[in-house]
Design a protein around this motif. Structure first.
Motif, short mmCIF file in Angstrom:
data_model
loop_
_atom_site.label_atom_id
_atom_site.label_comp_id
_atom_site.label_asym_id
_atom_site.label_seq_id
_atom_site.Cartn_x
_atom_site.Cartn_y
_atom_site.Cartn_z
N ARG A 55 37.22 38.81 35.28
CA ARG A 55 37.26 40.29 35.27
C ARG A 55 38.50 40.78 34.52
O ARG A 55 38.41 41.68 33.69
CB ARG A 55 37.26 40.81 36.71
N ALA A 56 39.64 40.19 34.79
CA ALA A 56 40.88 40.62 34.14
C ALA A 56 40.87 40.26 32.65
O ALA A 56 41.25 41.08 31.81
CB ALA A 56 42.09 40.00 34.84
N ILE A 57 40.43 39.06 32.32
CA ILE A 57 40.43 38.62 30.91
C ILE A 57 39.49 39.48 30.07
O ILE A 57 39.88 39.98 29.01
CB ILE A 57 40.05 37.12 30.80
N LEU A 68 45.29 40.46 30.52
CA LEU A 68 45.04 39.16 29.89
C LEU A 68 45.93 38.07 30.47
O LEU A 68 45.45 36.98 30.79
CB LEU A 68 45.27 39.27 28.38
N ALA A 69 47.21 38.36 30.61
CA ALA A 69 48.15 37.35 31.11
C ALA A 69 47.81 36.94 32.54
O ALA A 69 47.75 35.74 32.84
CB ALA A 69 49.58 37.88 31.03
N MET A 88 46.45 33.27 33.70
CA MET A 88 47.22 32.55 34.73
C MET A 88 46.34 32.19 35.92
O MET A 88 46.39 31.07 36.43
CB MET A 88 48.40 33.41 35.20
N LEU A 89 45.53 33.14 36.34
CA LEU A 89 44.66 32.92 37.49
C LEU A 89 43.60 31.88 37.17
O LEU A 89 43.32 30.99 37.98
CB LEU A 89 44.02 34.25 37.89
N ARG A 124 49.41 32.88 43.14
CA ARG A 124 49.79 33.96 44.05
C ARG A 124 50.48 35.10 43.30
O ARG A 124 50.23 36.27 43.57
CB ARG A 124 50.70 33.43 45.15
N ILE A 125 51.34 34.75 42.36
CA ILE A 125 52.03 35.77 41.57
C ILE A 125 51.03 36.56 40.74
O ILE A 125 51.08 37.80 40.70
CB ILE A 125 53.12 35.14 40.67
N SER A 126 50.11 35.87 40.07
CA SER A 126 49.14 36.57 39.24
C SER A 126 48.22 37.45 40.08
O SER A 126 47.88 38.56 39.67
CB SER A 126 48.34 35.60 38.38
N LEU A 127 47.84 36.98 41.25
CA LEU A 127 47.03 37.81 42.15
C LEU A 127 47.81 39.05 42.59
O LEU A 127 47.27 40.16 42.60
CB LEU A 127 46.59 37.01 43.38
#
Length: 179
Positions: free
Chosen positions: A33-35, A112-113, A117-118, A125-128
């Protein structure tokens, strides 16, 4: 095959594989979804003239042309905030112009980042958490311009991120498991 633990309860050989699979599916969905959303920030439609084709698929003998809209992606097309919403945000007193400018520049790369990462399990956890913050920021913007339907959709995204964070302890396929 099940084995008995010291306290008398039974566990399968897979342990918590249901939670692991649930987390992987959720992690995959949020990453994609994010990408894809980040990539879409670089897309635009351009009108291209093509020959009119006859019933056999050959160019029409008259040489007639038709306009066809095609989607193209390029760095020059980048727009973090859709043009239709920029005007609405520009008229909002609670949203300073510098904040709108920064958000417009950073939204696509941030999506994108965090998505990559996810997907890779790199600082999951950081990317979430960052994705959750992005969705909260988007929610604030939509509240300010009274886009209630979008707010509801973003609320679902925030809930999915929160659920993924709760399941993160079952993160088995990751490059960095700690974060």
């Amino acid at each position: 095959m099940q084995e008995t633990k010291e306290n008398g309860t039974q566990s399968s050989c897979c342990g918590n594989c249901d939670y692991t699979l649930a987390f992987l599916v959720l992690r995959g969905w949020l990453a994609v979804r994010a990408i894809v959303t980040g990539i879409e920030k670089f897309g635009t439609y351009k009108s291209i003239q093509r020959p009119l084709l006859d019933a056999t698929g050959q160019p029409d003998a008259s040489g007639a042309l038709v306009d066809v809209k095609m989607k193209v992606y390029a760095l020059a097309n980048y727009s973090g905030i859709p043009a239709g919403l920029k005007g609405k945000f520009a008229n909002e007193a609670l949203l300073p112009p510098f904040a709108l400018s920064w958000f417009d520049k950073l939204l696509g790369p941030a999506l994108l980042a965090t998505g990559v990462m996810l997907l890779l399990g790199l600082g999951t956890r950081i990317s979430l958490f960052v994705q959750g913050l992005i969705y909260i920021a988007l929610t604030v913007g939509l509240i300010l311009i009274h886009q209630d339907d979008g707010i509801s959709w973003l609320g679902i995204h925030v809930a999915l991120v929160a659920l993924a964070l709760m399941l993160a302890k079952n993160n088995k396929l990751a490059l960095l498991k700690k974060w």
